[in-house]
Design a protein around this motif. Structure first.
Motif, PDB file in Angstrom:
ATOM      1  N   PRO A 117       0.942  -1.196   0.139  1.00  0.00           N
ATOM      2  CA  PRO A 117      -0.088   0.198  -0.028  1.00  0.00           C
ATOM      3  C   PRO A 117       0.797   1.417  -0.084  1.00  0.00           C
ATOM      4  CG  PRO A 117      -0.341  -1.178   1.928  1.00  0.00           C
ATOM      5  CD  PRO A 117       0.496  -2.110   1.129  1.00  0.00           C
ATOM      6  N   GLU A 118       1.928   1.325   0.645  1.00  0.00           N
ATOM      7  CA  GLU A 118       2.804   2.488   0.576  1.00  0.00           C
ATOM      8  C   GLU A 118       3.234   2.655  -0.759  1.00  0.00           C
ATOM      9  OE1 GLU A 118       6.652   4.193   3.115  1.00  0.00           O
ATOM     10  OE2 GLU A 118       6.457   1.780   2.942  1.00  0.00           O
ATOM     11  N   GLY A 119       3.715   1.561  -1.605  1.00  0.00           N
ATOM     12  CA  GLY A 119       4.151   1.866  -2.778  1.00  0.00           C
ATOM     13  C   GLY A 119       3.020   2.277  -3.798  1.00  0.00           C
ATOM     14  N   PHE A 120       1.794   1.860  -3.561  1.00  0.00           N
ATOM     15  CA  PHE A 120       0.603   2.357  -4.171  1.00  0.00           C
ATOM     16  C   PHE A 120       0.364   3.674  -4.234  1.00  0.00           C
ATOM     17  CE2 PHE A 120      -4.142   2.617  -4.415  1.00  0.00           C
ATOM     18  CZ  PHE A 120      -4.273   2.056  -5.845  1.00  0.00           C
ATOM     19  N   LEU A 121       0.457   4.262  -3.102  1.00  0.00           N
ATOM     20  CA  LEU A 121       0.239   5.616  -2.683  1.00  0.00           C
ATOM     21  C   LEU A 121       1.298   6.619  -3.145  1.00  0.00           C
ATOM     22  CD1 LEU A 121      -1.299   5.326   0.989  1.00  0.00           C
ATOM     23  CD2 LEU A 121      -2.449   5.684  -1.225  1.00  0.00           C
ATOM     24  N   LYS A 122       2.567   6.213  -2.776  1.00  0.00           N
ATOM     25  CA  LYS A 122       3.809   7.259  -3.419  1.00  0.00           C
ATOM     26  C   LYS A 122       3.985   7.124  -4.642  1.00  0.00           C
ATOM     27  CE  LYS A 122       5.851   7.117   1.374  1.00  0.00           C
ATOM     28  NZ  LYS A 122       7.237   6.937   1.950  1.00  0.00           N
ATOM     29  N   ARG A 123       3.641   5.974  -5.666  1.00  0.00           N
ATOM     30  CA  ARG A 123       4.031   6.094  -6.846  1.00  0.00           C
ATOM     31  C   ARG A 123       2.847   6.608  -7.825  1.00  0.00           C
ATOM     32  NH1 ARG A 123       6.018   0.698  -5.515  1.00  0.00           N
ATOM     33  NH2 ARG A 123       8.023   0.927  -5.302  1.00  0.00           N
ATOM     34  N   GLU A 124       1.712   7.046  -6.836  1.00  0.00           N
ATOM     35  CA  GLU A 124       0.453   7.745  -7.649  1.00  0.00           C
ATOM     36  C   GLU A 124      -0.007   6.899  -8.672  1.00  0.00           C
ATOM     37  OE1 GLU A 124       2.210  11.612  -8.759  1.00  0.00           O
ATOM     38  OE2 GLU A 124       1.563  12.219  -6.794  1.00  0.00           O
ATOM     39  N   TYR A 125      -0.374   5.621  -8.172  1.00  0.00           N
ATOM     40  CA  TYR A 125      -1.086   4.711  -9.078  1.00  0.00           C
ATOM     41  C   TYR A 125      -2.601   5.119  -9.525  1.00  0.00           C
ATOM     42  CZ  TYR A 125       2.391   0.899  -8.745  1.00  0.00           C
ATOM     43  OH  TYR A 125       3.391   0.139  -8.683  1.00  0.00           O
ATOM     44  N   TYR A 126      -3.226   6.142  -8.846  1.00  0.00           N
ATOM     45  CA  TYR A 126      -4.236   6.467  -9.037  1.00  0.00           C
ATOM     46  C   TYR A 126      -4.419   7.284 -10.510  1.00  0.00           C
ATOM     47  CZ  TYR A 126      -3.245  11.308  -8.094  1.00  0.00           C
ATOM     48  OH  TYR A 126      -2.828  12.505  -8.021  1.00  0.00           O
ATOM     49  N   LYS A 127      -3.207   7.648 -10.901  1.00  0.00           N
ATOM     50  CA  LYS A 127      -3.050   8.267 -12.361  1.00  0.00           C
ATOM     51  C   LYS A 127      -2.909   7.298 -13.677  1.00  0.00           C
ATOM     52  CE  LYS A 127      -0.622  12.444 -10.474  1.00  0.00           C
ATOM     53  NZ  LYS A 127       0.467  13.221 -10.591  1.00  0.00           N
ATOM     54  N   THR A 128      -2.788   6.039 -13.438  1.00  0.00           N
ATOM     55  CA  THR A 128      -2.751   5.071 -14.155  1.00  0.00           C
ATOM     56  C   THR A 128      -4.192   4.558 -14.755  1.00  0.00           C
ATOM     57  OG1 THR A 128      -0.619   4.325 -13.574  1.00  0.00           O
ATOM     58  CG2 THR A 128      -1.822   2.889 -14.975  1.00  0.00           C
ATOM     59  N   ASP A 129      -4.270   4.500 -15.968  1.00  0.00           N
ATOM     60  CA  ASP A 129      -5.556   4.098 -16.451  1.00  0.00           C
ATOM     61  C   ASP A 129      -5.315   2.390 -16.662  1.00  0.00           C
ATOM     62  OD1 ASP A 129      -7.990   3.168 -17.841  1.00  0.00           O
ATOM     63  OD2 ASP A 129      -7.930   4.681 -19.525  1.00  0.00           O
ATOM     64  N   TRP A 130      -5.793   1.740 -15.642  1.00  0.00           N
ATOM     65  CA  TRP A 130      -5.483   0.452 -15.681  1.00  0.00           C
ATOM     66  C   TRP A 130      -6.082  -0.550 -16.430  1.00  0.00           C
ATOM     67  CZ3 TRP A 130      -1.277  -0.756 -13.261  1.00  0.00           C
ATOM     68  CH2 TRP A 130      -0.900   0.147 -12.107  1.00  0.00           C
ATOM     69  N   SER A 131      -7.312   0.017 -16.984  1.00  0.00           N
ATOM     70  CA  SER A 131      -8.060  -0.761 -17.818  1.00  0.00           C
ATOM     71  C   SER A 131      -7.114  -0.972 -19.599  1.00  0.00           C
ATOM     72  CB  SER A 131      -9.366  -0.217 -18.157  1.00  0.00           C
ATOM     73  OG  SER A 131      -9.309   1.167 -18.824  1.00  0.00           O
ATOM     74  N   LYS A 132      -6.353   0.246 -19.618  1.00  0.00           N
ATOM     75  CA  LYS A 132      -5.359   0.085 -20.898  1.00  0.00           C
ATOM     76  C   LYS A 132      -4.358  -0.523 -20.356  1.00  0.00           C
ATOM     77  CE  LYS A 132      -7.827   4.162 -22.638  1.00  0.00           C
ATOM     78  NZ  LYS A 132      -7.503   5.380 -23.092  1.00  0.00           N
ATOM     79  N   GLU A 133      -3.867  -0.999 -19.365  1.00  0.00           N
ATOM     80  CA  GLU A 133      -2.442  -1.717 -19.014  1.00  0.00           C
ATOM     81  C   GLU A 133      -2.788  -3.185 -19.331  1.00  0.00           C
ATOM     82  OE1 GLU A 133       0.688  -0.192 -18.199  1.00  0.00           O
ATOM     83  OE2 GLU A 133      -0.673   1.923 -18.445  1.00  0.00           O
ATOM     84  N   SER A 134      -1.453  -3.548 -19.987  1.00  0.00           N
ATOM     85  CA  SER A 134      -1.559  -4.819 -20.150  1.00  0.00           C
ATOM     86  C   SER A 134      -0.249  -5.659 -19.521  1.00  0.00           C
ATOM     87  CB  SER A 134      -1.349  -5.476 -21.726  1.00  0.00           C
ATOM     88  OG  SER A 134      -0.410  -4.888 -22.260  1.00  0.00           O
TER      89      SER A 134
END
Length: 143
Positions: free
Chosen positions: A126-143
């Protein structure tokens, strides 16, 4: 206290308004929004000082107003994320985030989990999830 998020197709980011129980504005933030000078001046001129005035903004074709009713607590985040590793290290980081970013993180968790299931990639702590700002990634387009 009631919190609202204002968005528009004419700028990136969001504007947050908070109102007390009497319906009077007690806080607003444009820190997450990328507004040019003209947009900022227009917003300040039309600043909805009373909660009832938000209805006029919501009927405009330029703005969308959403009430933030989600639980933005750290406990809710860590439960939704489902990986409780080092919560003592990421809770202070969570508490420093704006409500807008907290909401963005919570909204992206389902898409992130679908991405993990689809690709077999290991879930970040969770720390990495927050600090790497994963909310900015469109996960539906990642493969």
């Amino acid at each position: 206290m009631n919190k609202y998020i204002l968005t528009s197709d004419h700028y990136k980011g969001t504007v947050q308004f908070n109102y007390d129980n009497a319906g009077l504005m007690v806080f607003y933030s444009v820190l997450d929004a990328e507004l040019n000078e003209k947009q900022l001046v227009t917003l300040l001129q039309k600043l909805p000082r009373e909660e009832a005035a938000l209805a006029a903004l919501n009927t405009s074709q330029y703005f969308t107003v959403r009430k933030v009713s989600e639980d933005l607590s750290f406990e809710n985040f860590i439960t939704e994320y489902g990986k409780k590793i080092h919560p003592h290290r990421c809770e202070p980081y969570w508490n420093r985030l704006s409500d807008v970013k907290k909401l963005a993180y919570l909204k992206c968790i389902p898409a992130y989990k679908a991405y993990l299931k689809r690709t077999g990639v290991a879930q970040a702590n969770p720390e990495g999830f927050l600090k790497r700002e994963y909310y900015k990634t469109d996960w539906s387009k990642e493969s």
